[in-house]
Design a protein around this motif. Sequence first.
Motif, PDB file in Angstrom:
ATOM      1  N   TRP A 155      16.213 -55.581 -82.843  1.00  0.00           N
ATOM      2  CA  TRP A 155      15.877 -56.842 -83.520  1.00  0.00           C
ATOM      3  C   TRP A 155      14.477 -57.310 -83.145  1.00  0.00           C
ATOM      4  N   ALA A 156      14.158 -57.283 -81.856  1.00  0.00           N
ATOM      5  CA  ALA A 156      12.851 -57.743 -81.403  1.00  0.00           C
ATOM      6  C   ALA A 156      11.740 -56.813 -81.883  1.00  0.00           C
ATOM      7  N   MET A 157      12.004 -55.504 -81.911  1.00  0.00           N
ATOM      8  CA  MET A 157      11.007 -54.557 -82.393  1.00  0.00           C
ATOM      9  C   MET A 157      10.720 -54.781 -83.876  1.00  0.00           C
ATOM     10  N   VAL A 158      11.772 -54.995 -84.658  1.00  0.00           N
ATOM     11  CA  VAL A 158      11.591 -55.258 -86.084  1.00  0.00           C
ATOM     12  C   VAL A 158      10.810 -56.549 -86.297  1.00  0.00           C
ATOM     13  N   ALA A 159      11.113 -57.578 -85.486  1.00  0.00           N
ATOM     14  CA  ALA A 159      10.406 -58.848 -85.613  1.00  0.00           C
ATOM     15  C   ALA A 159       8.925 -58.684 -85.292  1.00  0.00           C
ATOM     16  N   ALA A 160       8.621 -57.970 -84.208  1.00  0.00           N
ATOM     17  CA  ALA A 160       7.225 -57.771 -83.822  1.00  0.00           C
ATOM     18  C   ALA A 160       6.485 -56.930 -84.856  1.00  0.00           C
ATOM     19  N   ALA A 161       7.121 -55.853 -85.318  1.00  0.00           N
ATOM     20  CA  ALA A 161       6.478 -54.994 -86.312  1.00  0.00           C
ATOM     21  C   ALA A 161       6.321 -55.722 -87.641  1.00  0.00           C
ATOM     22  N   GLY A 162       7.307 -56.543 -88.017  1.00  0.00           N
ATOM     23  CA  GLY A 162       7.227 -57.279 -89.272  1.00  0.00           C
ATOM     24  C   GLY A 162       6.063 -58.237 -89.302  1.00  0.00           C
ATOM     25  N   SER A 163       5.785 -58.862 -88.172  1.00  0.00           N
ATOM     26  CA  SER A 163       4.660 -59.780 -88.105  1.00  0.00           C
ATOM     27  C   SER A 163       3.347 -59.054 -88.333  1.00  0.00           C
ATOM     28  N   ALA A 164       3.200 -57.881 -87.735  1.00  0.00           N
ATOM     29  CA  ALA A 164       1.975 -57.105 -87.910  1.00  0.00           C
ATOM     30  C   ALA A 164       1.877 -56.518 -89.315  1.00  0.00           C
ATOM     31  N   LEU A 165       2.984 -55.973 -89.816  1.00  0.00           N
ATOM     32  CA  LEU A 165       2.975 -55.377 -91.156  1.00  0.00           C
ATOM     33  C   LEU A 165       2.756 -56.424 -92.241  1.00  0.00           C
ATOM     34  N   GLY A 166       3.092 -57.693 -91.945  1.00  0.00           N
ATOM     35  CA  GLY A 166       2.890 -58.749 -92.923  1.00  0.00           C
ATOM     36  C   GLY A 166       1.433 -58.892 -93.327  1.00  0.00           C
ATOM     37  N   VAL A 167       0.511 -58.687 -92.384  1.00  0.00           N
ATOM     38  CA  VAL A 167      -0.904 -58.791 -92.707  1.00  0.00           C
ATOM     39  C   VAL A 167      -1.311 -57.688 -93.675  1.00  0.00           C
ATOM     40  N   LEU A 168      -0.832 -56.459 -93.424  1.00  0.00           N
ATOM     41  CA  LEU A 168      -1.129 -55.351 -94.332  1.00  0.00           C
ATOM     42  C   LEU A 168      -0.531 -55.599 -95.707  1.00  0.00           C
ATOM     43  N   LEU A 169       0.725 -56.018 -95.744  1.00  0.00           N
ATOM     44  CA  LEU A 169       1.379 -56.284 -97.020  1.00  0.00           C
ATOM     45  C   LEU A 169       0.664 -57.401 -97.775  1.00  0.00           C
ATOM     46  N   GLY A 170       0.226 -58.422 -97.049  1.00  0.00           N
ATOM     47  CA  GLY A 170      -0.498 -59.512 -97.698  1.00  0.00           C
ATOM     48  C   GLY A 170      -1.775 -59.016 -98.359  1.00  0.00           C
ATOM     49  N   GLY A 171      -2.476 -58.104 -97.689  1.00  0.00           N
ATOM     50  CA  GLY A 171      -3.694 -57.561 -98.281  1.00  0.00           C
ATOM     51  C   GLY A 171      -3.422 -56.730 -99.514  1.00  0.00           C
ATOM     52  N   LEU A 172      -2.389 -55.892 -99.450  1.00  0.00           N
ATOM     53  CA  LEU A 172      -2.052 -55.056-100.606  1.00  0.00           C
ATOM     54  C   LEU A 172      -1.670 -55.913-101.818  1.00  0.00           C
ATOM     55  N   LEU A 173      -0.812 -56.895-101.598  1.00  0.00           N
ATOM     56  CA  LEU A 173      -0.347 -57.723-102.706  1.00  0.00           C
ATOM     57  C   LEU A 173      -1.466 -58.577-103.288  1.00  0.00           C
ATOM     58  N   THR A 174      -2.299 -59.146-102.415  1.00  0.00           N
ATOM     59  CA  THR A 174      -3.385 -60.007-102.882  1.00  0.00           C
ATOM     60  C   THR A 174      -4.410 -59.214-103.677  1.00  0.00           C
ATOM     61  N   GLN A 175      -4.721 -58.007-103.215  1.00  0.00           N
ATOM     62  CA  GLN A 175      -5.737 -57.200-103.876  1.00  0.00           C
ATOM     63  C   GLN A 175      -5.219 -56.617-105.186  1.00  0.00           C
ATOM     64  N   TRP A 176      -4.018 -56.082-105.192  1.00  0.00           N
ATOM     65  CA  TRP A 176      -3.507 -55.370-106.358  1.00  0.00           C
ATOM     66  C   TRP A 176      -2.845 -56.286-107.375  1.00  0.00           C
ATOM     67  N   LEU A 177      -2.225 -57.356-106.946  1.00  0.00           N
ATOM     68  CA  LEU A 177      -1.544 -58.271-107.865  1.00  0.00           C
ATOM     69  C   LEU A 177      -2.230 -59.631-107.808  1.00  0.00           C
ATOM     70  N   SER A 178      -1.769 -60.511-106.939  1.00  0.00           N
ATOM     71  CA  SER A 178      -2.433 -61.787-106.681  1.00  0.00           C
ATOM     72  C   SER A 178      -1.808 -62.382-105.428  1.00  0.00           C
ATOM     73  N   TRP A 179      -2.421 -63.447-104.923  1.00  0.00           N
ATOM     74  CA  TRP A 179      -1.882 -64.076-103.713  1.00  0.00           C
ATOM     75  C   TRP A 179      -0.466 -64.574-103.937  1.00  0.00           C
ATOM     76  N   ARG A 180      -0.100 -64.861-105.191  1.00  0.00           N
ATOM     77  CA  ARG A 180       1.236 -65.401-105.469  1.00  0.00           C
ATOM     78  C   ARG A 180       2.344 -64.415-105.084  1.00  0.00           C
ATOM     79  N   TRP A 181       2.028 -63.137-105.049  1.00  0.00           N
ATOM     80  CA  TRP A 181       3.040 -62.138-104.721  1.00  0.00           C
ATOM     81  C   TRP A 181       3.349 -62.075-103.233  1.00  0.00           C
TER      82      TRP A 181
END
Length: 497
Positions: free
Chosen positions: A155-181
């Motif tokens: 659980w803690a590993m998923v939480a820590a990794a999710g926080s870091a992966l969120g930045v990458l996912l935010g960049g992908l969605l903002t660049q390819w779709l829009s910030w709304r995604w």
Amino acid sequence: MTESTPSTAQDPAVEPVPDKARTGLILATACVAQVMVVLDVSVVNVALPSIASDLGFAASGLSWVVNAYTLVFGGLLLLGGRFADFVGHRRAMFLGLAVFGITSVIGGLAQTPGQLVAARAGQGLAGALLAPLSLAIIMVTFRDGPSRSRAVGVWAMVAAAGSALGVLLGGLLTQWLSWRWVLFVNVPIVLVGLVLAWLSVRDTHMTRIRALDLPGAFLVTVAVTALVNGLIRAGEHGWGTTGALLSFAVAAVTGALFALWELRSATQPLVRFGVFRARAVWVANLVVLFIGAATVAGFYFASLFLQNVLHYSPLRAGAAFLPFCAGTIAGSMLSGRLTARFGTRVVLSTGLSLGAAGMLLFGRMDSDSTFTNGFLLPSLVASTGVGLCMVANTSLATAQAAPHEAGLISGLINAARQIGGSLGLAILTTVAAAGTAPVSPAAHLRHLADGYGRAFYVTAAFCAVAAVIAGTCAPGIRRTPRSGEEAPAEALGTSTG
């Protein structure tokens, strides 16, 4: 007065343990809920410049896109943990997921800054229910020492990794779709969570309580909200302004009233202060307060540095966090083994020291830095430290928690992390904005880089203070005892040395 009330004549201590297949689904449900909660703290960071441009946010108000979530989340987490114990885990999980999905859609459709901030606050409300619940169902389902340790580690590993992966996912969605995604993406996650919860989560009667401490929840929420509001007002208008001083006064008064109410008047208090007699509990909560301040603010300013100083696109900024993701996952995977060999005290202090070193290296970046000579090394150092300490600290807090206090303990640890994040962001926004911005473009870039550098140095100080606390106060637990073994005194937090 007892905290729990079984609804049947059956002794709750001998309720049948779920079969192996269902325990796996329960762990998956908990991880899906938690990863969505932590994802929404970091996923918006890379999208902040696009959000500001599209909706017309003022620079001083942009932090409320993050603060609205973390502030409501932190203020209501204690109530959320007890509410789940009150209505039952199954109903609470369905309610939390549904509210999170609805408010995510509303936020994605927002047309004004006010609408987006309100939707983020709604997400924080849902998160305040889901975060303690996700850990509580693990603590109730996995009652054997080693199995609980493994589940909490995942659980803690998923939480820590999710926080870091969120930045990458935010960049992908903002660049390819829009910030709304970055908000719409929660909808499929919610649907997966609902299916898993339907298949696995059941109400556990041994955690049910008879009443909710609504006055206590109101007082602690007002106290935290007033404190952060005062810090933000001080950063915008000065520490001696009437608005800032009034907010600080309200925070002090309501905080004192909360403590008095919990100690003297509440029949079933939101916080049973007796749990803090266990050294593991108060050390873990104090440490995670500083971890939250360091990590939330660190993601925020690292994202702004990449885009505002180095002029990265959202996609490139998100990709720049890949080493951070890798380091966090590696640190999380190593944490369990290292804790078993060296104990929580060593692992926590080492991880936090690495975090401090990484933040110091971030602070040395300037307007001439590049990814390879400025961003890469601090990312790897800081993220490995974060992964090590997050897993070890969560295991420390929950190792010997009784099932009937699952909601309370998980609410405390999540509340401390989120309150720390909100307070840290408010303080460091003030630090980064200090000084008068120059006029020329080149000087403006240097001014931004200097401000972000100051923020990173303070973040390093947060990690260093937490490392000292962990190194001097944390119990040296090496493992959770197996079922039937006598627990060491330090593991139970009874040692005061």
